[in-house]
Scaffold this active site. Structure first.
Site, PDB file in Angstrom:
ATOM      1  N   SER A   1       0.815  -1.216   0.000  1.00  0.00           N
ATOM      2  CA  SER A   1       0.000   0.000   0.000  1.00  0.00           C
ATOM      3  C   SER A   1       0.848   1.265   0.000  1.00  0.00           C
ATOM      4  O   SER A   1       1.987   1.274   0.476  1.00  0.00           O
ATOM      5  CB  SER A   1      -0.900  -0.007   1.242  1.00  0.00           C
ATOM      6  OG  SER A   1      -1.513   1.249   1.422  1.00  0.00           O
ATOM      7  N   ASN A   2       0.215   2.325  -0.500  1.00  0.00           N
ATOM      8  CA  ASN A   2       0.812   3.659  -0.446  1.00  0.00           C
ATOM      9  C   ASN A   2       0.933   4.179   0.986  1.00  0.00           C
ATOM     10  O   ASN A   2       1.672   5.132   1.237  1.00  0.00           O
ATOM     11  CB  ASN A   2      -0.071   4.647  -1.225  1.00  0.00           C
ATOM     12  CG  ASN A   2       0.210   4.625  -2.714  1.00  0.00           C
ATOM     13  OD1 ASN A   2       1.227   4.101  -3.159  1.00  0.00           O
ATOM     14  ND2 ASN A   2      -0.693   5.188  -3.493  1.00  0.00           N
TER      15      ASN A   2
ATOM     16  N   LYS B   1       2.673   4.077  -5.734  1.00  0.00           N
ATOM     17  CA  LYS B   1       2.070   3.350  -6.847  1.00  0.00           C
ATOM     18  C   LYS B   1       1.448   4.365  -7.813  1.00  0.00           C
ATOM     19  O   LYS B   1       0.920   5.367  -7.334  1.00  0.00           O
ATOM     20  CB  LYS B   1       0.980   2.394  -6.323  1.00  0.00           C
ATOM     21  CG  LYS B   1       1.536   1.243  -5.511  1.00  0.00           C
ATOM     22  CD  LYS B   1       0.475   0.212  -5.183  1.00  0.00           C
ATOM     23  CE  LYS B   1      -0.363   0.577  -4.001  1.00  0.00           C
ATOM     24  NZ  LYS B   1      -1.397  -0.407  -3.645  1.00  0.00           N
TER      25      LYS B   1
ATOM     26  N   SER C   1      -6.842  -5.532  -6.166  1.00  0.00           N
ATOM     27  CA  SER C   1      -7.113  -4.113  -5.918  1.00  0.00           C
ATOM     28  C   SER C   1      -8.459  -3.719  -6.492  1.00  0.00           C
ATOM     29  O   SER C   1      -8.912  -4.303  -7.473  1.00  0.00           O
ATOM     30  CB  SER C   1      -6.014  -3.239  -6.545  1.00  0.00           C
ATOM     31  OG  SER C   1      -6.210  -1.884  -6.214  1.00  0.00           O
TER      32      SER C   1
ATOM     33  N   ASN D   1      -8.749  -0.383  -7.016  1.00  0.00           N
ATOM     34  CA  ASN D   1      -8.353   0.889  -7.626  1.00  0.00           C
ATOM     35  C   ASN D   1      -7.867   0.671  -9.058  1.00  0.00           C
ATOM     36  O   ASN D   1      -6.838   0.004  -9.271  1.00  0.00           O
ATOM     37  CB  ASN D   1      -7.237   1.532  -6.795  1.00  0.00           C
ATOM     38  CG  ASN D   1      -7.745   2.017  -5.448  1.00  0.00           C
ATOM     39  OD1 ASN D   1      -8.552   2.937  -5.372  1.00  0.00           O
ATOM     40  ND2 ASN D   1      -7.295   1.374  -4.366  1.00  0.00           N
TER      41      ASN D   1
ATOM     42  N   PHE E   1      -6.300   2.456 -11.245  1.00  0.00           N
ATOM     43  CA  PHE E   1      -4.913   2.833 -11.590  1.00  0.00           C
ATOM     44  C   PHE E   1      -3.919   1.812 -11.044  1.00  0.00           C
ATOM     45  O   PHE E   1      -2.868   1.557 -11.643  1.00  0.00           O
ATOM     46  CB  PHE E   1      -4.591   4.240 -11.048  1.00  0.00           C
ATOM     47  CG  PHE E   1      -4.215   4.257  -9.592  1.00  0.00           C
ATOM     48  CD1 PHE E   1      -5.187   4.343  -8.613  1.00  0.00           C
ATOM     49  CD2 PHE E   1      -2.893   4.152  -9.201  1.00  0.00           C
ATOM     50  CE1 PHE E   1      -4.840   4.345  -7.268  1.00  0.00           C
ATOM     51  CE2 PHE E   1      -2.527   4.153  -7.865  1.00  0.00           C
ATOM     52  CZ  PHE E   1      -3.514   4.242  -6.889  1.00  0.00           C
ATOM     53  N   ASP E   2      -4.269   1.206  -9.928  1.00  0.00           N
ATOM     54  CA  ASP E   2      -3.409   0.221  -9.263  1.00  0.00           C
ATOM     55  C   ASP E   2      -3.434  -1.093 -10.059  1.00  0.00           C
ATOM     56  O   ASP E   2      -2.403  -1.765 -10.216  1.00  0.00           O
ATOM     57  CB  ASP E   2      -3.969   0.014  -7.851  1.00  0.00           C
ATOM     58  CG  ASP E   2      -2.996  -0.587  -6.873  1.00  0.00           C
ATOM     59  OD1 ASP E   2      -1.783  -0.588  -7.155  1.00  0.00           O
ATOM     60  OD2 ASP E   2      -3.465  -1.050  -5.816  1.00  0.00           O
TER      61      ASP E   2
HETATM   62  C1  LAC Z   1      -3.217   2.103  -1.453  1.00  0.00           C
HETATM   63  C2  LAC Z   1      -3.999   3.089  -2.258  1.00  0.00           C
HETATM   64  C3  LAC Z   1      -3.908   2.811  -3.699  1.00  0.00           C
HETATM   65  O1  LAC Z   1      -3.655   1.538  -0.427  1.00  0.00           O
HETATM   66  O2  LAC Z   1      -5.287   3.165  -1.943  1.00  0.00           O
HETATM   67  O3  LAC Z   1      -2.085   1.898  -1.859  1.00  0.00           O
END
Ligand code: LAC
Length: 242
Positions: free
Chosen positions: A115-116, A148, A172, A174, A176-177
């Site tokens: 995760s970010n 990411k 994911s 997301n 973009f992820d």
């Molecule tokens: C994360 C973001 C993408 O958890 O929500 O990395």
């Protein structure tokens, strides 16, 4: 090829970023929904911008900056106490329904988070939700000093878990992820959360706008290998992969 590890995104995938809404409405009244959506949109945008700028920014600070932006944009006074209360919720977000059940069903496998979030944020989140013992590692992209979807972030998994990229199923919600993980070379399962809704007119609220923008699959190259509706669909996907 056998899947040797399942790696989960945190925010929006295991943990519901929308679960700040109740507190946001309590603290910001009729602007609470708007603040909730602007906050998450701006947080993601700042992570991409920071990645491009080459800045080694702490995700906690970035999340606070995006909250302050959201409050200001919505016309809510940026009161430090209000900010602290909303930020505290980020350390105790709700797990999505079925998350615990899905993780328990996958417990014989090597599981991790990528995760970010900063390491401190992620450790607090995992601790608060009681799922820590299920993970072999909780990997913050801070180890790669970027965010990411920079490939350096996904590459952390191979080193941390001792697996090759083709042996990873990355999960994911997301878009973009999903695009980033797929471009890196992972197998990817995309959790589609309300992205299939088409608005009847332009007259939509912030939550619907958020879903349209962030809940749909991106047009950024090859899509996910698997589309699932909920985390509880994962054990059968994993079983099919062997
Ligand atoms: C994360 C973001 C993408 O958890 O929500 O990395």
């Amino acid at each position: 090829m056998t899947v040797r590890a399942l790696v989960f995104d945190a925010y929006g995938t295991l943990y519901d970023v929308q679960s700040v809404r109740g507190l946001a409405v309590e603290l910001c009244g009729r602007k609470g929904e708007l603040v909730t959506q602007l906050w998450r949109l701006k947080q993601l945008e700042y992570s991409w911008l920071r990645g491009l700028m080459g800045g080694d920014e702490d995700f906690w600070r970035l999340t606070r900056a995006s909250l302050e932006f959201a409050l200001e944009a919505a016309g809510v006074a940026v009161d430090p106490k209000l900010c602290e209360r909303l930020m505290a919720k980020y350390l105790d977000l709700d797990l999505y329904p079925g998350a615990r059940e899905a993780l328990d069903a996958l417990a014989g496998r090597k599981l991790a988070i990528l995760s970010n979030g900063s390491q401190k944020m992620l450790d607090a989140l995992v601790e608060a939700s009681g799922v820590g013992p299920l993970f072999a590692d909780v990997i913050s992209v801070a180890r790669a000093k970027t965010f990411k979807p920079d490939p350096k972030c996904y590459a952390l998994v191979e080193q941390a878990l001792g697996v090759g990229k083709h042996e990873v199923l990355f999960v994911s919600s997301n878009g973009f992820d999903v695009a980033g993980a797929k471009a890196f070379g992972f197998k990817v399962a995309w959790i589609e959360r309300g992205g299939g809704v088409t608005p009847a007119s332009s007259d939509i609220g912030p939550a619907e706008f958020y879903k349209l923008l962030r809940g749909r699959a991106e047009k950024l190259g090859p899509g996910a290998d698997f589309r699932i509706k909920a985390l509880t669909d994962l054990p059968s996907v994993a079983a099919r992969l062997g």
